[in-house]
Design a protein around this motif. Structure first.
Motif, PDB file in Angstrom:
ATOM      1  N   THR A  44      29.103  38.969  37.371  1.00  0.00           N
ATOM      2  CA  THR A  44      29.417  39.421  38.724  1.00  0.00           C
ATOM      3  C   THR A  44      30.093  38.317  39.523  1.00  0.00           C
ATOM      4  O   THR A  44      31.092  38.555  40.228  1.00  0.00           O
ATOM      5  CB  THR A  44      28.136  39.884  39.441  1.00  0.00           C
ATOM      6  N   LEU A  47      33.722  37.826  38.266  1.00  0.00           N
ATOM      7  CA  LEU A  47      34.596  38.918  38.722  1.00  0.00           C
ATOM      8  C   LEU A  47      34.938  38.735  40.198  1.00  0.00           C
ATOM      9  O   LEU A  47      36.089  38.934  40.609  1.00  0.00           O
ATOM     10  CB  LEU A  47      33.903  40.263  38.485  1.00  0.00           C
ATOM     11  N   SER A  48      33.936  38.355  40.990  1.00  0.00           N
ATOM     12  CA  SER A  48      34.168  38.123  42.415  1.00  0.00           C
ATOM     13  C   SER A  48      35.185  37.005  42.629  1.00  0.00           C
ATOM     14  O   SER A  48      36.059  37.094  43.505  1.00  0.00           O
ATOM     15  CB  SER A  48      32.848  37.787  43.104  1.00  0.00           C
ATOM     16  N   HIS A  49      35.088  35.973  41.805  1.00  0.00           N
ATOM     17  CA  HIS A  49      36.012  34.840  41.901  1.00  0.00           C
ATOM     18  C   HIS A  49      37.458  35.299  41.719  1.00  0.00           C
ATOM     19  O   HIS A  49      38.381  34.778  42.366  1.00  0.00           O
ATOM     20  CB  HIS A  49      35.650  33.790  40.851  1.00  0.00           C
ATOM     21  N   GLY A  51      38.500  38.307  42.407  1.00  0.00           N
ATOM     22  CA  GLY A  51      38.795  39.403  43.326  1.00  0.00           C
ATOM     23  C   GLY A  51      38.605  40.779  42.740  1.00  0.00           C
ATOM     24  O   GLY A  51      39.196  41.750  43.234  1.00  0.00           O
ATOM     25  N   ILE A  52      37.789  40.900  41.698  1.00  0.00           N
ATOM     26  CA  ILE A  52      37.538  42.200  41.073  1.00  0.00           C
ATOM     27  C   ILE A  52      36.174  42.706  41.544  1.00  0.00           C
ATOM     28  O   ILE A  52      35.150  42.067  41.285  1.00  0.00           O
ATOM     29  CB  ILE A  52      37.565  42.091  39.534  1.00  0.00           C
ATOM     30  N   PRO A  53      36.135  43.828  42.250  1.00  0.00           N
ATOM     31  CA  PRO A  53      34.845  44.322  42.764  1.00  0.00           C
ATOM     32  C   PRO A  53      33.947  44.822  41.634  1.00  0.00           C
ATOM     33  O   PRO A  53      34.430  45.225  40.574  1.00  0.00           O
ATOM     34  CB  PRO A  53      35.250  45.471  43.692  1.00  0.00           C
ATOM     35  N   THR A  54      32.650  44.768  41.884  1.00  0.00           N
ATOM     36  CA  THR A  54      31.677  45.236  40.899  1.00  0.00           C
ATOM     37  C   THR A  54      31.071  46.544  41.375  1.00  0.00           C
ATOM     38  O   THR A  54      30.590  46.639  42.501  1.00  0.00           O
ATOM     39  CB  THR A  54      30.568  44.196  40.691  1.00  0.00           C
ATOM     40  N   THR A  55      31.121  47.558  40.522  1.00  0.00           N
ATOM     41  CA  THR A  55      30.514  48.851  40.812  1.00  0.00           C
ATOM     42  C   THR A  55      29.573  49.224  39.672  1.00  0.00           C
ATOM     43  O   THR A  55      29.937  49.087  38.495  1.00  0.00           O
ATOM     44  CB  THR A  55      31.588  49.952  40.953  1.00  0.00           C
ATOM     45  N   ARG A  61      27.639  48.750  34.516  1.00  0.00           N
ATOM     46  CA  ARG A  61      28.772  48.160  35.227  1.00  0.00           C
ATOM     47  C   ARG A  61      30.069  48.863  34.828  1.00  0.00           C
ATOM     48  O   ARG A  61      30.465  48.845  33.650  1.00  0.00           O
ATOM     49  CB  ARG A  61      28.871  46.671  34.874  1.00  0.00           C
ATOM     50  N   ALA A  67      38.488  43.650  33.981  1.00  0.00           N
ATOM     51  CA  ALA A  67      37.114  43.154  34.088  1.00  0.00           C
ATOM     52  C   ALA A  67      36.543  42.813  32.708  1.00  0.00           C
ATOM     53  O   ALA A  67      35.771  41.856  32.563  1.00  0.00           O
ATOM     54  CB  ALA A  67      36.231  44.198  34.776  1.00  0.00           C
TER      55      ALA A  67
END
Length: 247
Positions: A44, A47-49, A51-55, A61, A67
């Motif tokens: 997570t 991915l945030s680093h 810029g990919i959001p986590t859903t 996931r 991703a």
């Protein structure tokens, strides 16, 4: 031969003290082992680093191809090699693997209720003979939660509990051990040494089993359905023989 499959969640694996304790416990354990690890928290963050959001949908996931690249780097690279290095330091002949290596784990896309989760898979094949050969050599396979698509050869993100269940189900008389930061299933103020399916479901219904323990015990029941002979939920202090055994 009873194989013990150990599953460790990703949330514990960025804690050096936990990793040292796990390595020492595995080094002291008598009998053949196989280790499966997760990687959620660090995946997570990575991915945030980028810029990919986590859903998450139903605890899984959603994993786009972009991703998946990052997930594989973190789970099969950073985390897997960190775990292997600590185990080797403790004198364990650990070998880091994913389901892509030798085609160890085959999967199909997982589509719960028809929902497209992207590159998320469900284990359908386990190369038991290859894993057995490694274990017979005295090696400890350390498996990251990535599998190979049976139809397309692509890498898929697999829930680590499901990887552990799939591997445990491929070996008869297997014990599956879920290791986390809890000593077991607490009922009436103390750790319940043994539970069966009916007792687990009754404790969920009554609220005695609640919160984060619910997915742990449900994963244990799923593992029994997949073919594991028994499942134990414990912490490092109970690694050898403690915790709650679910039969």
């Amino acid at each position: 031969m009873q194989l013990t499959v150990v599953k460790v969640g990703g949330n514990e694996l960025d804690d050096p003290a936990f990793l040292d304790g796990l390595s020492a416990a595995i080094a002291d354990f008598s009998g053949p082992l196989l280790l499966v690890h997760g990687g959620g928290k660090e995946i997570t963050a990575a991915l945030s680093h980028y810029g990919i959001p986590t859903t998450f949908i139903g605890g899984l996931r959603v994993t786009s191809p972009e991703a998946m690249v990052i997930m594989q780097q973190v789970a099969c690279g950073t985390i897997n090699k960190r775990v292997v290095a600590r185990l080797v330091d403790a004198g364990v002949r650990a070998l880091g693997l994913s389901g892509q290596d030798l085609g160890l784990l085959g999967c199909v896309p997982q589509r719960p209720d028809g929902v497209d989760l992207g590159r998320v898979g469900l284990i359908t094949q386990v190369d038991r003979a290859a894993l057995q050969a490694m274990i017979d050599l005295g090696w400890l396979p350390v498996i990251a939660p990535v599998a190979r698509g049976v139809a397309d050869g692509l890498s898929y993100n697999i829930n680590a509990d499901q990887v552990a269940q799939g591997v445990a189900g491929a070996f008869p008389a297997t014990q599956l051990v879920f290791v986390s930061n809890v000593p077991g299933v607490i009922l009436g103020g103390s750790v319940a040494p043994h539970l069966d399916r009916a007792a687990v479901l009754a404790a969920i219904d009554s609220g005695e089993i609640s919160g984060g323990m619910i997915p742990k015990v449900r994963a244990a029941l799923d593992a029994l359905d997949a073919g594991a002979a028994s499942v134990r939920i414990t912490n490092l202090a109970g690694f050898a023989a403690g915790g709650t055994t679910i039969l």
